[in-house]
Enzyme design. Structure first.
Site, mmCIF file in Angstrom:
data_model
loop_
_atom_site.group_PDB
_atom_site.id
_atom_site.type_symbol
_atom_site.label_atom_id
_atom_site.label_comp_id
_atom_site.label_asym_id
_atom_site.label_seq_id
_atom_site.Cartn_x
_atom_site.Cartn_y
_atom_site.Cartn_z
ATOM 1 N N CYS A 49 -19.478 41.286 27.408
ATOM 2 C CA CYS A 49 -19.049 40.469 28.553
ATOM 3 C C CYS A 49 -19.885 40.784 29.790
ATOM 4 C CB CYS A 49 -17.568 40.728 28.859
ATOM 5 S SG CYS A 49 -17.177 42.419 29.362
ATOM 6 N N CYS B 254 -18.970 32.525 32.993
ATOM 7 C CA CYS B 254 -17.518 32.640 32.906
ATOM 8 C C CYS B 254 -17.091 34.108 33.008
ATOM 9 C CB CYS B 254 -17.026 32.036 31.591
ATOM 10 S SG CYS B 254 -15.233 31.843 31.508
ATOM 11 N N CYS B 255 -17.767 34.973 32.265
ATOM 12 C CA CYS B 255 -17.464 36.413 32.335
ATOM 13 C C CYS B 255 -17.764 36.968 33.721
ATOM 14 C CB CYS B 255 -18.271 37.171 31.283
ATOM 15 S SG CYS B 255 -17.689 36.968 29.593
ATOM 16 N N CYS C 234 -12.674 33.007 23.273
ATOM 17 C CA CYS C 234 -13.957 33.558 22.816
ATOM 18 C C CYS C 234 -13.807 34.612 21.723
ATOM 19 C CB CYS C 234 -14.711 34.173 23.998
ATOM 20 S SG CYS C 234 -15.017 33.029 25.365
ATOM 21 N N CYS D 273 -10.762 37.426 25.288
ATOM 22 C CA CYS D 273 -10.103 36.171 25.647
ATOM 23 C C CYS D 273 -9.862 35.340 24.394
ATOM 24 C CB CYS D 273 -10.967 35.391 26.634
ATOM 25 S SG CYS D 273 -11.184 36.206 28.229
#
Length: 234
Positions: free
Chosen positions: A229, A120-121, A206, A203
């Site tokens: 990240c 995702c990062c 997270c 985010c």
């Protein structure tokens, strides 16, 4: 022009009465040295407020990039609006990932940040920054040595192998208290989440509140081995 061999020795000392502990000198050197080939990647955390104030003194029209993952806290987006009002000449760009959240869910599954946060990062932060830094020689970051073990050896000027560029970190010697003292002294806007237990804000998906006495980055990726990240791996 400085070579990499001399970078690590640049700004190694600063005057005891220098309020910025070498940061303003580092910012000034960065823009004099790299001119249009440098960008500040700002997360709009509390350190970001200090750097924006310093950068505005040196280059009021500097390019500032926010990696908009589309899952930040609303407070973060609200803060960006306030910063635009405070520093109207800064060129603030909200960089979007190639995939929308819907497209990402279709390709990699819903809530990717839960079952594969590294990917995702990679998709929503690392790849967009790679695009921003393409063709640029350097970028500025708000890393401080005090933040974590992985950052304790950060220098003012660093060779960044991941992004094939130079990473300049003006705030390496600042403490958490010094950052806040500067923000209050100059009446800088900041994210109100800092006041309710969010020392490090990423985010919304997270990031959680940190219990009193916890580490500054304890609220990031709780329950996972992940602590970064990926933007700052060398």
């Amino acid at each position: 022009m400085l070579t990499y061999e001399t970078w690590k020795d640049h700004f190694v000392s600063f005057s005891e009465d220098d309020e910025t502990k070498g940061a303003l000198a580092a910012v000034r050197w960065a823009y004099e040295h790299y001119r249009q080939d440098i960008v500040y990647a700002c997360s709009f955390g509390i350190e970001g407020m200090v750097l924006l104030h310093l950068i505005n003194q040196v280059n009021p029209s500097a390019k500032v990039v926010f990696l908009d993952t589309n899952v930040h806290f609303q407070e973060t987006y609200d803060l960006i609006k306030k910063v635009r009002e405070r520093f109207p000449k800064l060129n603030i760009i909200e960089k979007q990932p190639k995939l929308t959240l819907e497209e990402q869910a279709k390709e990699h599954g819903d809530k990717l940040w839960e079952h594969n946060p590294n990917l995702c990062c990679q998709l929503r932060k690392i790849k967009p920054l790679e695009e921003v830094l393409t063709g640029r020689k350097a970028w500025i970051s708000g890393l401080r040595r005090e933040q974590s073990e992985t950052r304790k050896n950060t220098q003012f000027v660093n060779q960044d192998h991941r992004f094939q560029s130079v990473k300049i970190c003006p705030l390496i010697h600042w403490t958490w208290k010094e950052v806040w003292r500067y923000v209050y002294k100059h009446n800088l806007p900041y994210n109100p989440l800092h006041d309710i237990g969010y020392p490090s804000i990423g985010c919304e998906t997270c990031t959680v509140q940190v219990q009193e006495g916890g580490d500054l980055r304890d609220g990031r990726w709780v329950g996972k081995t992940k602590t970064e990240c990926g933007l700052h791996y060398q």
